[in-house]
Design a protein around this motif. Structure first.
Motif, PDB file in Angstrom:
ATOM      1  N   VAL A 281     -27.631   5.965 -13.518  1.00  0.00           N
ATOM      2  CA  VAL A 281     -28.908   6.364 -14.491  1.00  0.00           C
ATOM      3  C   VAL A 281     -30.058   6.536 -14.573  1.00  0.00           C
ATOM      4  O   VAL A 281     -30.187   6.437 -13.550  1.00  0.00           O
ATOM      5  N   VAL A 282     -30.663   6.888 -15.972  1.00  0.00           N
ATOM      6  CA  VAL A 282     -32.472   7.520 -15.955  1.00  0.00           C
ATOM      7  C   VAL A 282     -32.570   6.925 -16.837  1.00  0.00           C
ATOM      8  O   VAL A 282     -31.934   6.816 -18.241  1.00  0.00           O
ATOM      9  N   ILE A 283     -34.360   5.839 -15.909  1.00  0.00           N
ATOM     10  CA  ILE A 283     -34.912   5.140 -16.635  1.00  0.00           C
ATOM     11  C   ILE A 283     -36.656   5.689 -16.692  1.00  0.00           C
ATOM     12  O   ILE A 283     -36.532   6.369 -15.867  1.00  0.00           O
ATOM     13  N   PRO A 284     -37.255   5.400 -17.847  1.00  0.00           N
ATOM     14  CA  PRO A 284     -38.406   5.891 -18.026  1.00  0.00           C
ATOM     15  C   PRO A 284     -39.152   5.082 -17.410  1.00  0.00           C
ATOM     16  O   PRO A 284     -39.113   3.419 -16.822  1.00  0.00           O
ATOM     17  N   VAL A 285     -40.378   5.422 -16.271  1.00  0.00           N
ATOM     18  CA  VAL A 285     -41.408   4.486 -15.547  1.00  0.00           C
ATOM     19  C   VAL A 285     -42.685   4.924 -15.801  1.00  0.00           C
ATOM     20  O   VAL A 285     -43.046   5.352 -16.113  1.00  0.00           O
ATOM     21  N   GLU A 286     -43.712   3.773 -16.031  1.00  0.00           N
ATOM     22  CA  GLU A 286     -44.554   4.394 -15.948  1.00  0.00           C
ATOM     23  C   GLU A 286     -45.673   4.583 -14.730  1.00  0.00           C
ATOM     24  O   GLU A 286     -46.222   5.896 -15.282  1.00  0.00           O
ATOM     25  N   SER A 287     -45.278   4.815 -13.418  1.00  0.00           N
ATOM     26  CA  SER A 287     -45.647   4.504 -12.897  1.00  0.00           C
ATOM     27  C   SER A 287     -45.423   4.550 -11.314  1.00  0.00           C
ATOM     28  O   SER A 287     -44.339   3.199 -11.430  1.00  0.00           O
ATOM     29  N   VAL A 288     -45.443   4.719  -9.866  1.00  0.00           N
ATOM     30  CA  VAL A 288     -44.495   4.392  -8.801  1.00  0.00           C
ATOM     31  C   VAL A 288     -44.103   2.816  -8.698  1.00  0.00           C
ATOM     32  O   VAL A 288     -43.884   2.441  -8.711  1.00  0.00           O
ATOM     33  N   ASP A 289     -45.746   2.731  -8.688  1.00  0.00           N
ATOM     34  CA  ASP A 289     -46.029   1.360  -8.076  1.00  0.00           C
ATOM     35  C   ASP A 289     -45.739   0.057  -9.448  1.00  0.00           C
ATOM     36  O   ASP A 289     -44.523  -0.926  -8.842  1.00  0.00           O
ATOM     37  N   ALA A 291     -42.796   0.985 -11.123  1.00  0.00           N
ATOM     38  CA  ALA A 291     -42.090   0.901 -11.055  1.00  0.00           C
ATOM     39  C   ALA A 291     -41.552  -0.155 -10.076  1.00  0.00           C
ATOM     40  O   ALA A 291     -39.905  -0.602  -9.856  1.00  0.00           O
ATOM     41  N   VAL A 292     -41.546   0.027  -9.052  1.00  0.00           N
ATOM     42  CA  VAL A 292     -41.369  -0.699  -7.854  1.00  0.00           C
ATOM     43  C   VAL A 292     -41.040  -2.226  -7.839  1.00  0.00           C
ATOM     44  O   VAL A 292     -40.457  -2.953  -7.499  1.00  0.00           O
ATOM     45  N   GLY A 293     -42.223  -2.592  -8.681  1.00  0.00           N
ATOM     46  CA  GLY A 293     -43.108  -3.737  -8.715  1.00  0.00           C
ATOM     47  C   GLY A 293     -40.920  -4.365  -9.897  1.00  0.00           C
ATOM     48  O   GLY A 293     -40.348  -5.769 -10.205  1.00  0.00           O
ATOM     49  N   MET A 294     -40.538  -3.307 -11.043  1.00  0.00           N
ATOM     50  CA  MET A 294     -39.623  -3.262 -12.239  1.00  0.00           C
ATOM     51  C   MET A 294     -39.267  -3.433 -11.218  1.00  0.00           C
ATOM     52  O   MET A 294     -37.428  -4.710 -11.804  1.00  0.00           O
ATOM     53  N   LEU A 295     -38.576  -2.901 -10.145  1.00  0.00           N
ATOM     54  CA  LEU A 295     -36.976  -2.389  -9.831  1.00  0.00           C
ATOM     55  C   LEU A 295     -36.915  -3.580  -8.676  1.00  0.00           C
ATOM     56  O   LEU A 295     -35.349  -3.448  -8.962  1.00  0.00           O
ATOM     57  N   LEU A 296     -37.600  -3.789  -8.412  1.00  0.00           N
ATOM     58  CA  LEU A 296     -38.008  -5.395  -6.994  1.00  0.00           C
ATOM     59  C   LEU A 296     -36.552  -5.979  -7.281  1.00  0.00           C
ATOM     60  O   LEU A 296     -36.010  -7.086  -6.998  1.00  0.00           O
ATOM     61  N   ARG A 297     -36.484  -6.534  -8.936  1.00  0.00           N
ATOM     62  CA  ARG A 297     -36.407  -8.126  -9.286  1.00  0.00           C
ATOM     63  C   ARG A 297     -34.719  -7.202  -9.734  1.00  0.00           C
ATOM     64  O   ARG A 297     -34.039  -8.550  -9.592  1.00  0.00           O
ATOM     65  N   LEU A 298     -34.570  -6.413  -9.075  1.00  0.00           N
ATOM     66  CA  LEU A 298     -33.028  -6.337  -9.598  1.00  0.00           C
ATOM     67  C   LEU A 298     -32.316  -6.261  -8.430  1.00  0.00           C
ATOM     68  O   LEU A 298     -30.874  -6.007  -7.633  1.00  0.00           O
ATOM     69  N   GLY A 299     -33.146  -6.538  -6.991  1.00  0.00           N
ATOM     70  CA  GLY A 299     -32.717  -6.886  -5.458  1.00  0.00           C
ATOM     71  C   GLY A 299     -32.154  -5.755  -4.855  1.00  0.00           C
ATOM     72  O   GLY A 299     -31.602  -4.507  -5.421  1.00  0.00           O
ATOM     73  N   ALA A 300     -30.850  -5.837  -4.320  1.00  0.00           N
ATOM     74  CA  ALA A 300     -29.508  -4.839  -3.519  1.00  0.00           C
ATOM     75  C   ALA A 300     -28.946  -4.226  -4.392  1.00  0.00           C
ATOM     76  O   ALA A 300     -27.967  -3.710  -4.148  1.00  0.00           O
ATOM     77  N   GLU A 301     -28.812  -4.635  -6.021  1.00  0.00           N
ATOM     78  CA  GLU A 301     -28.090  -4.476  -6.397  1.00  0.00           C
ATOM     79  C   GLU A 301     -28.057  -2.559  -7.395  1.00  0.00           C
ATOM     80  O   GLU A 301     -27.225  -2.568  -8.328  1.00  0.00           O
ATOM     81  N   ALA A 302     -29.482  -2.284  -6.887  1.00  0.00           N
ATOM     82  CA  ALA A 302     -29.729  -1.342  -7.349  1.00  0.00           C
ATOM     83  C   ALA A 302     -30.383  -0.262  -6.209  1.00  0.00           C
ATOM     84  O   ALA A 302     -31.316  -0.838  -5.274  1.00  0.00           O
TER      85      ALA A 302
END
Length: 335
Positions: A281-289, A291-302
């Motif tokens: 998928v393609v998702i919008p992000v504000e910044s690298v920092d 996005a890291v915090g946002m995507l970490l909550r998905l764990g190893a399934e992302a």
């Protein structure tokens, strides 16, 4: 104050029927002796009121003494019973006013509608606060609301996220918006009639309500402005995109884990499943920092595919976490 209390007592008797002096005292937050005096005053004013002595007695109005509010259907009465938001009204300093207004409404309704609205209130409750968030204290909210209503300019000391963090502004308060338990002020600027900005009321550090009034733009629509502001908000903050591979399970759970703008983009861009079942998928992000915090909550399934800077930062963060948990906790890290 006494006149307001007498009116409240009259409306209570009209709404509930017979009430004892002690019940009235508890509702009105006065002494029983004060209730006795109030009942004598109402009777002296010509209100058809009488008291029944004894344990089962109490005060009541003569049958038929009632001011009816005509023209309401059952559906309209039900809708009105859901219109009040006690929490926000209290925040604005209108809690007592709202309670009195609701009491007046119920007292004026015919008995069958009054019972119906009572049932609705017991079955539906409106809570405007957001999940996983503390209440947003806004000590200057009542002053802001007063300035909005009276169309008076305000001078505020405001704390914002960028430098300099504290600024002083003169504002023309157009309106207040409650969004997920947080109050926002929509205001114009005296030196630029075309500028209309949004301020979080809890970030107002000091406020001075000035004596000079301003004229609201005749074509200003608060609800329309807020819809436009929200539409532009995501566009302004989402300055980049990330390509991510998601497991089927996490893609299904995405609405519970991510904000709506991210969920919509993921669902719209989802391609066919790969051999391992993952979907790109393609998702919008504000910044690298961010996005890291946002995507970490998905764990190893992302798994981040792109951009390379985000993938590298994710790898660094995960490696640092693994290093922290590779060894048993030291004695100083637990009681």
């Amino acid at each position: 104050m006494r006149a307001s209390r007498l009116l409240s007592a009259l409306l209570l008797l009209q709404t509930r029927g017979r009430m004892t002096a002690r019940q009235l005292a508890e509702e009105l937050e006065v002494s029983v002796r004060t209730v006795y005096r109030d009942m004598e005053s109402l009777a002296a004013a010509g209100i058809p009121l009488y008291g029944d002595p004894g344990h089962e007695g109490g005060y009541r109005l003569v049958d038929g003494y009632r001011t009816r509010l005509t023209g309401l259907t059952v559906e309209e009465a039900e809708a009105l019973s859901l219109a009040g938001l006690p929490g926000p009204a209290a925040d604005l300093g209108l809690g007592t006013v709202l309670a009195t207004a609701q009491l007046k409404l119920r007292a004026a309704l015919p008995e069958e509608l009054r019972d119906r609205t009572g049932e609705v209130r017991q079955r539906f409750h409106l809570d405007t606060s957001g999940w996983y968030a503390e209440a947003d204290p806004a000590p200057h909210l009542a002053a802001v609301a007063d300035a909005v209503w009276r169309q008076h300019r305000v001078r505020v000391r405001y704390r914002r996220w960028k430098a300099p963090q504290e600024v002083t502004r003169t504002l023309e308060p157009y309106g207040l918006v409650l969004k997920s338990g947080r109050w926002y002020l929509v205001a114009g600027h005296p030196d630029d009639a075309r500028t209309c900005r949004t301020y979080r009321v809890s970030q107002i550090l000091r406020i001075q309500v000035r004596e000079d009034r301003f004229e609201r733009p005749q074509d200003f629509d608060l609800a329309a402005h807020w819809r436009s502001y929200l539409a532009g908000f995501d566009a302004r903050r989402h300055q980049g995109e990330a390509v991510v591979r998601l497991s089927p399970r996490i893609l299904e759970r995405l609405p519970d884990l991510m904000e709506p703008a991210v969920v919509r983009a993921a669902q719209a861009s989802a391609g066919p499943p790969a051999p391992d079942g993952r979907v790109q998928v393609v998702i919008p992000v504000e910044s690298v920092d961010h996005a890291v915090g946002m995507l970490l909550r998905l764990g190893a399934e992302a798994e981040v595919v792109a951009p390379p800077a985000l993938r590298t930062r994710m790898a660094q963060t995960v490696a640092a976490l693994a290093d922290v948990y590779r060894h048993p906790p030291t004695a100083a890290s637990h009681p």
